[in-house]
Design a protein around this motif. Structure first.
Motif: not given
Length: 468
Positions: A86-87, A95-97, A99, A147-148, A150-151, A221, A377
């Motif tokens: 995800s990073d 990068r994350r959403r 997923y 990812p969640y 990490a946000l 993000e 991440g």
């Protein structure tokens, strides 16, 4: 560049706290539903699944413990990998959403299949099925949860806003635990037995999917954050171990999580077998978790005036006292006394998950100060790895200890259990978690990333030209 280890002598740069306004309450509420679903699954696995495997699926306790341990260990090792993925992801939605949309449907489907009583006669066959399906559930959960989480430090940028955001997340997570507890009466309402558990799993699986579309919509993000450079998992772990603040935080976090998972897995055994009051399990859990939710805003207010480390230590010590009373509990005690112990424990329990996750974002900021990279991440992935590895180890320990103590599965009455098995349940529910909490306090005393330190880090990042 200033040495990051010299921060304790610095005065805080209060202006950095005003760089970002608080997030809207609706954003926090909807986003928190993501951890609500994750904690629902983790709580169902820790509170109910071991009992389901021994009493419904008819697995020996050692096999049941191994199912949870193997699945969580496999899942745990995928967490750092998912963090790095995800990073380094470069999708149009961020990068994350993206997923959140990829993992939602498999998450619900595989959860439902966890509660199927498979028509397999051998212990080995049953073990293979339940271990495999639990691994698939865990991998789907990893795709969503890493990812969640990490946000969180990206959406909430400041010391107090992170505590606020994590308070909403923790509250939703506790309600997820309540929903997991409700699976048992839901199973009874659907006819009980294997068929009731299957239908309860199917119904809950639908709810696991739906919130992630809302999480995707309200999340965002920051385009101005420093990007991470490609880094192998091995080198990433070396970087994490070399970060003193993270090493300390991870140490007391995993110890506290083992305590949480020990209590979670043993609570239903404590009521059904030690006290002989299985019907009080849901009542006590509802009271306990409701008070946890009510305590979280109080801890949030306290956290605005005190450092997070001090709050964690106080809460863990409070919880240790409650565990002492849990040890003293006897089947002859009136019901209200057990309810009172649970209510007392809720006050300290409330900070066990809230504070470490709130502190993680501050550690990530310090990492960016040192390395000039933003690697949420990787940090979250390894943090979640520790959470799952600690919980899996706790459940594996329970399985082998109960098996060695001669615990009899199949839902037999209390009188059918040996005195050794009953006393083992009593100690695993009370003394063992208290010991891990005491170790967590000792480690937490070494944590040095205070409010003033973090404000100086934010100020330095701002001076480098990044709006922070």
């Amino acid at each position: 560049m200033r040495d990051p280890r010299s921060y304790d002598e610095d005065a805080g740069d209060a202006s950095s706290e005003a760089e970002f306004p608080p997030l809207p309450v609706t954003t926090k509420l909807v986003f928190a539903l993501g951890d609500h679903t994750v904690n629902l699954v983790l709580s169902a696995a820790s509170l109910l699944y071991f009992k389901f495997l021994t009493d419904v699926a008819d697995l020996r306790p050692a096999f049941a413990g191994a199912v949870v341990w193997i699945a969580r260990v496999v899942d745990a090792f995928t967490d750092p990998t998912m963090g790095r993925i995800s990073d380094l992801t470069r999708w149009k939605v961020g990068r994350r959403r993206g997923y959140f949309l990829v993992g939602a449907l498999p998450f619900g489907l595989f959860f439902a299949l966890m509660w199927l009583d498979v028509p397999v006669a051998t212990q080995g066959g049953k073990f293979a099925y339940y271990a495999s399906i639990y691994i698939l559930v865990s991998i789907a959960m990893t795709v969503l949860s890493i990812p969640y989480m990490a946000l969180l430090p990206e959406m909430a940028a400041t010391y107090d806003e992170r505590t606020s955001f994590n308070t909403y997340r923790s509250s939703a997570a506790v309600i997820g635990t309540l929903a997991a507890v409700a699976m048992k009466p839901l199973s009874d309402a659907m006819g009980g037995g294997a068929n009731g558990w299957w239908w309860a799993g199917c119904i809950v699986s639908v709810w696991l999917v739906l919130p992630w579309f809302g999480v995707f919509k309200v999340s965002f993000e920051r385009p101005d954050l420093a990007e991470a450079e490609p880094l192998s998992v091995r080198n990433g772990i070396r970087a994490l171990i070399g970060h003193p603040a993270y090493r300390t935080l991870a140490g007391f976090f995993i110890l506290a999580r083992i305590a949480v998972d020990l209590v979670g897995a043993m609570f239903i055994f404590y009521f059904a077998d030690w006290l002989g009051r299985e019907g009080d399990f849901e009542i006590t859990m509802f009271l306990f978790l409701s008070l946890v939710v009510l305590c979280l805003p109080v801890w949030l207010r306290i956290a605005r005036r005190h450092d997070k480390r001090a709050i964690f230590i106080f809460g863990a010590a409070w919880w240790i006292v409650a565990q002492f009373f849990m040890l003293l509990g006897e089947p002859s005690w009136p019901r209200w006394t057990i309810f009172s112990i649970a209510a007392f424990a809720a006050v300290g329990y409330a900070v066990a998950d809230l504070m470490p996750w709130s502190m993680l974002g501050d550690v990530i900021d310090e990492d960016e100060f040192i390395t000039r990279e933003r690697r949420e991440g990787m940090y979250v992935g390894f943090f979640t790895f520790l959470r799952k590895l600690g919980g899996a180890s706790a459940v594996l320990l329970i399985g082998f200890v109960l098996d060695a103590a001669g615990y009899v599965g199949g839902g037999v009455p209390r009188e059918a259990q040996s005195e050794v098995a009953l006393q083992t349940i009593r100690v695993l529910t009370s003394v063992a978690p208290a010991a891990f909490l005491a170790l967590a306090i000792l480690v937490a005393r070494r944590y040095r990333l205070s409010r003033a330190v973090h404000q100086n880090i934010l100020g330095e990042l701002k001076r480098r030209g990044r709006a922070r």
